[in-house]
Design an enzyme around this catalytic site. Structure first.
Site, PDB file in Angstrom:
ATOM      1  N   SER A 250      16.112 -59.733   5.879  1.00 55.16           N
ATOM      2  CA  SER A 250      16.687 -60.653   6.867  1.00 55.16           C
ATOM      3  C   SER A 250      16.198 -60.480   8.299  1.00 55.16           C
ATOM      4  O   SER A 250      16.470 -61.327   9.146  1.00 55.16           O
ATOM      5  CB  SER A 250      18.217 -60.563   6.847  1.00 55.16           C
ATOM      6  OG  SER A 250      18.727 -61.278   5.748  1.00 55.16           O
TER       7      SER A 250
ATOM      8  N   SER B   5      18.175 -63.928   6.916  1.00 53.39           N
ATOM      9  CA  SER B   5      19.337 -64.514   7.553  1.00 53.39           C
ATOM     10  C   SER B   5      19.339 -64.427   9.079  1.00 53.39           C
ATOM     11  O   SER B   5      20.092 -65.151   9.728  1.00 53.39           O
ATOM     12  CB  SER B   5      20.604 -63.842   7.021  1.00 53.39           C
ATOM     13  OG  SER B   5      20.635 -62.488   7.410  1.00 53.39           O
TER      14      SER B   5
ATOM     15  N   LYS C  67      22.456 -60.994  16.978  1.00 51.51           N
ATOM     16  CA  LYS C  67      22.874 -61.727  15.779  1.00 51.51           C
ATOM     17  C   LYS C  67      24.397 -61.710  15.683  1.00 51.51           C
ATOM     18  O   LYS C  67      25.023 -60.679  15.943  1.00 51.51           O
ATOM     19  CB  LYS C  67      22.246 -61.052  14.549  1.00 51.51           C
ATOM     20  CG  LYS C  67      22.437 -61.788  13.228  1.00 51.51           C
ATOM     21  CD  LYS C  67      21.735 -61.033  12.090  1.00 51.51           C
ATOM     22  CE  LYS C  67      21.822 -61.760  10.769  1.00 51.51           C
ATOM     23  NZ  LYS C  67      21.136 -61.019   9.688  1.00 51.51           N
TER      24      LYS C  67
END
Lengths: 484, 475
Positions: free
Chosen positions: A177, A153, A78
């Site tokens: 997330s 996210s 990420k």
């Protein structure tokens, strides 16, 4: 069977037996990326050249008999975890040119274990959001239906794993997330106990809630990655001095007599009936495997979203103050200092980030602190106590991960409250600091994945992994692949 | 009307740790801009602070020395504001749970002891420095100082005059230097002070509205800045104007305080507990260990000097202002020097010489035992007190002992009565007028004759013998 579609453990045995090389695996993954990335857009930055080098190095090490658990395994990270010399943007314009001169602890550990970096994945800007629509760069599609969001996210990481654009990925989870996008993309996402994994190098959103964890194709890969990334780190004072067990040792153990709590507050009105049905079926499946379901109560659940949005935004308003145009990142041209600050932040941050900075600035303000921040901390203590009480009765708590399956682009962007409610089942876990996993537990009639959340005691990821694996092996949800 | 002055001081002291408070960078002063920085202290994304335990030890030492309670639970907090020299956009400081509270120190003024309360001592990181010269329309930022550990020592509003404030600062500095936790250099900024000042009519219980005076960056300015501010406030009150709660800056060039910002413009720092650092729960056994390792502190030493050596409070206070000065004194006394005499020589000649040569007591070329030996030479009549000053200076310059100097320079006191008598006879013979006037009752002329004889003997005549001879011969 294409190499890119396999799990870490499957590839591990093939590579170790010499059936395929590390470079072949990496090449296969990049072929897949070339084929589907145009539709998914999971990545912010692809690191093909670097991946090639890392794969070659891994191949060399394997040949030299220095094989490591991740030797030659292509993974996506990420884009809020710092990677030395590689753009780390947090999907924000304000960091659009930021190349860290240092490496996060988690990626340092992955590298020490031989992983191959495929690239950095998309996210809601600074990890603020539940659909990856808040990315300042582009949207990411759900591989199961490219008209729909992948969750957020960590939407890029979950989509990349689901679309076989990597073998596994790391995400970060502040209010859901990792688990929410894993659920919406039909993969496995684990948020470890707060303090289990070092946050050094993870760009902070809300420091007391953020935690890094694996997103994988199955439960045993999750256990394997947790083994690697766990542990006290002298660069993170909030990483816990707690011995990490071998998490893979929990894989394959039976769950007879395991008490699983079913909190009544998590089966609410407005929940998608197909999600409700899938989760209840999953509970029955667990029961058939020997687990004992017990109805329990987490009475302060209703306050979790409000508590979260006070605390997380308060911390965020301070954590994001460093993006001021002075030292690195985007700077707007201006005549004097105050104007430079204002223009830089006005132009550099997206709408949701600004909304949260304003919220957090307000809740910390003199005269409001007691009513908001302090009160929220008190409620947080009660929410934590809810879990402590329940874990006096049961070994594990089982809930839906999300109230609905993946929604369409734009469906909730107009109403922030609706978007915030997408995390209603995952937020309490971060407030309490306990670990939780999301695993696939079914599909809707529209062929959208549904996630089952299992929540454990502090530092008891082992029990979660044991139950998750037992369930996974008795179903075939994790074997399904999106049609791309 | 008479006014009472109320002053509280906030003192910032840079700790003498080798490394910064939250990273491993050096704290050395004077290196090239931004050469002592790392991702942590320049606030890069994703980095985390790690607390330097040495800083905790230093502040606990200070707290114990200032009679504070050491908190069983202490926390860092973030103080949020934007400024280019503050790379994270917040300063890690302490707010609700400081490490030390409820202490006091003692100051001596007019031979009287006053107790000044210490509200709290907390830890924080220093900010960097903005440099406006040489950058054209821009400014440079040097982050070498960012993250240097500071302690902030906050007094109760117990101080009643600029002199007390000055004594308080001196005592704080003395204690910090005794402990070795801060070098106490105000000019280099390692010791800084802000003052909260208000005035109220004598007898009134409520405090007047206060102004905060910042930028008092030299010992000389502590009294000056406060005197100015007090006069300013009294004048306003007497003119019927109200005092505005505000922050004022001391302008040392103009010798005035100037308004910087009003209460309405004051920052809202939005303090909240620092989530990146665990609460501090100091180990009790460790605190006891620190306590037992504390050196004897200025107040205890002062009391001991008064009771043990019979010194006046004033002398004892001066001598104990520096640990090494007190040590020098004790060595001289230990070598046989009479305490009050040693004190007089230290506070007189020695401090003047040190000042003139810009030296500190640590680098004093004169050995304490040499002073003691010199005092013996005075006592046994080998040299006169007057000659001793010359000898002392020579000892200071050359590092030689008194006896050697007396021999080399022929400074031996003339105690041979016949030799002095001859000089006396000559002077009497040469000054018949003065002799007559003296005999007529002008007794102050004795000094004239002493002076003349001393001049003739190059100051070496034994003053006691000389006095006796003169009295005998003149009457």
């Amino acid at each position: 069977m294409e190499l890119f579609s396999l799990s870490i453990s499957e590839l591990r045995s093939m590579i170790d037996k010499g059936e395929v090389s590390a470079s072949e695996v990496t090449a296969s993954v990049f072929r897949r990326i070339n084929a589907v990335e145009g539709r998914i857009k999971a990545y912010v930055t692809l690191t093909g050249d670097k991946a090639g080098e890392m794969a070659e190095k891994a191949g060399g090490e394997i040949a030299a008999g220095r094989k490591k658990p991740l030797s030659g395994i292509p993974m996506a990270i990420k884009d809020n975890m710092c990677t030395k010399g590689i753009l780390t943007t947090c999907a924000s314009k304000i960091l659009s040119n930021f190349i860290p001169p240092y490496e996060s602890t988690v990626t340092t550990k992955l590298a020490a274990n031989g992983y191959v970096l495929t690239g950095k994945t998309n996210l809601d800007e600074f990890a603020m959001g539940s659909s990856t629509e808040n990315s300042g760069l582009h949207e990411t599609s759900n591989p199961w239906d490219i008209e729909r969001i992948p969750g957020g996210s960590s939407g890029g990481s979950a989509a990349a794993v689901a679309a076989d654009e990597c073998i596994a990925a790391l995400g970060s989870d502040t209010g859901g997330s990792i688990r929410q996008p894993a659920a919406l993309c039909g993969v496995v996402g684990l948020k470890p106990t707060y303090g289990r994994v070092s946050r050094y190098g993870l760009v902070a959103f809300a420091s007391s809630l953020d935690q890094i964890g694996p997103i994988t194709k199955n439960v045993s890969d999750s256990a394997l990655l947790l083994n690697i990334i766990s542990g006290r780190d002298r660069f993170d004072s909030t990483s816990a001095p707690v011995e990490a067990p071998d998490f893979t040792s929990f894989i394959g153990k039976d769950i007879k007599g395991l008490k699983i709590g079913i909190p009544k507050e998590y089966f609410i009105e407005g929940m998608d009936p197909e999600v409700d049905k899938s989760v209840k079926n999953a509970v029955r499946k667990l029961e058939s495997l020997g687990a004992i379901p017990v109805e329990v109560s987490l009475p302060h659940t209703g306050y979790a979203v409000a508590t979260y949005y006070v605390l997380a935004t308060s911390e965020a308003s301070s954590n994001l103050a460093r993006y001021d145009g002075v030292k690195y990142g985007f700077r707007a041209e201006a005549g004097e200092l105050m104007e430079m600050y204002m223009k830089t932040r006005a132009q550099g941050f997206g709408a949701e980030v600004k909304r949260r900075i304003m919220l957090g600035t307000f809740t910390l303000s003199s005269g409001y602190y007691d009513a908001y921040y302090r009160k929220a901390q008190q409620v947080r203590t009660l929410i934590k106590k809810d879990f402590d009480d329940v874990f006096g009765l049961v070994d594990l708590v089982v809930t839906p991960t999300t109230p609905t399956p993946a929604f369409k682009f734009g469906e909730k962007t107009a109403d922030p409250m609706q978007m915030y409610l997408a995390d209603i089942f995952t937020i309490s876990v971060n407030l309490a600091g306990v670990p939780a996993i999301s695993i696939p537990c079914g599909f809707t009639s529209g062929n959208l994945p549904v996630g089952l959340q299992m929540i454990g005691k502090h530092f008891d990821e082992g029990t979660i992994l044991k139950a998750a694996y037992a369930y996974e092996q008795s179903t075939e949800w994790h074997m399904r692949k999106p049609d791309l | 009307m008479k006014y009472e002055v109320v002053i509280g001081l906030e003192v910032h002291a840079q700790m003498l740790t080798d490394t910064k408070i939250f990273c491993g960078c050096s704290t050395k002063f004077g290196s090239g801009p931004n050469t002592q920085t790392c991702p942590v202290c320049i606030g890069m994304p994703g980095v985390l602070p790690v607390f330097n335990k040495k800083a905790l030890e230093f502040v606990i030492r200070t707290g114990l020395a200032m009679n504070c309670d050491i908190s069983a639970y202490s926390r860092f907090a973030r103080k949020n504001y934007f400024y280019p020299d503050l790379p994270k956009g917040y300063q890690i400081s302490q707010y609700e749970h400081p490490i030390c509270e409820h202490g006091h120190i003692e100051i001596v003024l007019d031979d009287k002891i006053r107790r000044i309360g210490i509200t709290r001592i907390h830890m924080e990181e220093d900010a960097g420095k903005n440099i406006h010269e040489g950058a054209g329309n821009y400014s440079f930022v040097d982050l070498n100082r960012t993250g240097v550990p500071l302690m902030e020592i906050v007094s109760e509003p117990d101080i009643r005059s600029p002199e007390e404030a000055s004594e308080y600062m001196k005592k704080i500095r003395a204690i910090l230097r005794y402990l070795g936790v801060c070098d106490g250099n105000m000019e280099e900024g390692s010791l800084r002070c802000d003052a909260n000042v208000s005035v109220r009519p004598e007898g009134q219980n409520e405090f007047g509205t206060r102004a905060e005076v910042k930028n008092i960056n030299s010992f000389r300015f502590v009294e000056k800045a406060l005197e100015y501010e007090i006069k300013r406030q009294i004048k306003r009150v007497e003119n019927g104007d109200t005092i505005i709660q505000e922050t004022r800056l001391w302008n040392s060039a103009k010798g005035v305080t100037e308004s910087m910002r009003s209460k309405e413009e004051a920052h809202d720092y939005r303090y909240f507990p620092e989530p990146d650092l665990a609460p501090i729960i100091p180990d009790r056994a460790w605190i006891d260990e620190i306590k037992s390792s504390l050196p004897e502190l200025p107040d205890a030493k002062r009391a001991r000097f008064v009771s043990g050596f019979g010194l006046p409070e004033y002398d004892a206070d001066l001598l104990t202002s520096e640990r090494s000065l007190a040590g020098w004194f004790e060595e001289a006394v230990g070598a046989g020097g009479q305490p009050k005499a040693v004190s007089n020589w230290i506070n007189g000649e020695l401090s003047r010489l040190l000042n003139d040569t810009n030296q500190t007591i640590d680098a004093c070329p004169l050995r304490p035992e040499h002073l003691a030996d010199m005092l013996k030479l005075i006592d046994n009549g080998t040299i006169s007190g007057k000659i001793a000053k010359t000898v002392f200076k020579e000892m200071y310059v050359s590092g030689k002992d008194a006896e050697t100097i007396v021999k080399e320079k022929g400074l031996l006191q003339i105690s041979d009565e016949s030799a002095i008598e001859k000089a006396v006879d000559d002077i009497i013979a040469n000054h018949p007028n003065e002799v007559e006037r003296f005999r007529a009752g002008e007794e102050k002329l004795l000094g004239f004759f002493v002076g003349q004889v001393m001049k003739a003997t190059k100051g070496k005549a034994n003053p006691k013998i000389l006095n006796e001879l003169l009295k005998k011969k003149l009457t």
